[in-house]
Design an enzyme around this catalytic site. Sequence first.
Site, PDB file in Angstrom:
ATOM      1  N   HIS A  86       0.825  -1.206   0.000  1.00  0.00           N
ATOM      2  CA  HIS A  86       0.000   0.000   0.000  1.00  0.00           C
ATOM      3  C   HIS A  86       0.862   1.260   0.000  1.00  0.00           C
ATOM      4  CE1 HIS A  86      -3.305  -2.607   2.061  1.00  0.00           C
ATOM      5  NE2 HIS A  86      -3.071  -2.968   0.819  1.00  0.00           N
ATOM      6  N   HIS A 125      -0.340 -11.116  -5.086  1.00  0.00           N
ATOM      7  CA  HIS A 125       1.069 -10.759  -4.905  1.00  0.00           C
ATOM      8  C   HIS A 125       2.007 -11.766  -5.569  1.00  0.00           C
ATOM      9  CE1 HIS A 125      -0.261  -7.561  -2.385  1.00  0.00           C
ATOM     10  NE2 HIS A 125      -0.837  -8.382  -1.531  1.00  0.00           N
TER      11      HIS A 125
END
Length: 322
Positions: free
Chosen positions: A90, A274
Amino acid sequence: MNYINNLLINENVHQSTLKKTIHFSGIGVHNGRAVSMRIEPADINTGIVFIRTDIKNNNIIKAVIKNAFDTSLCTKIKNKYGVSVSTIEHLMAALSALSVDNAIIKINNSELPALDGSSHEYVKKIIKAGIKDQYASKSYIKVLREIKVKYGNRYISISPSNKLSIDITIDYPDTIIGNSQFHYSHSKDNFITQLSQARTYAFFEDIEKMRTAGLAMGGSLNNALVVDKFKVLNPDGLRFEKEFVKHKALDCIGDFYLLGMSLIGKIDCFAPGHKLNQMFIKEILKDEKNYIIENVAASKYPDKILNVLSKDKALENLTHVA
């Protein structure tokens, strides 16, 4: 000769860093431990670098793909001594979208603070601190041919373009999420307004399993969306339409910044995560025929760059790409 000639008009052409240090504190969403972190300005060509202040030696970790490992539920990086930091995606997304090339992140734990589960707090504080241009050319990695990676029925493909865009689809049958699609055209404004507030999410039925595995120990309705089949358990519900798929796009922006520079290409993906994101980055870099590294400042403002070079010997290592 450089040939980036169709980038968005508001795209940065020089490297940049923060004008001043900013601070964050909270708990890690997975380890549940208190953490304090500060992001400091950095010199040209530093890149994004993490420093574990709770460890005295060998505590520097550069945020690049070769340092990525163990991609379960978040993005983790470690140095050659095994010192690691996790859940960086993030923050990386915010730095990428706001064109922050150089920053030093000092952190006293192994995981970044969860904050509200999105990039929103990072974006707000970075903008408030201010971003300053540096007298070095900004580089981008531009894809030259179609590339595709698959993991089961999940995939990411990219084809040549003069800007970054992402066509993204996720599919959770028999849930409130269902099949959700979103087209994202990358710019600072679009990231801030469309993606930055999108929160990470989890299914209620998976939480106990994650905690048994030592994960999501700091997770709560304050830092994640929690879904129970056809119901969002957060009292205030979603922040906006398609928040789930938009958060996946946010994660992509963050993970792709492990290239060490911004990516240019037209991306199409189904159910990215991911692990798949990192497979994709490695596939791009596997063959030098897949990409070219473009120097935008040299392409757009060659006279200005040469003038700076002639006046400042401290910048002798700055390369003008013609």
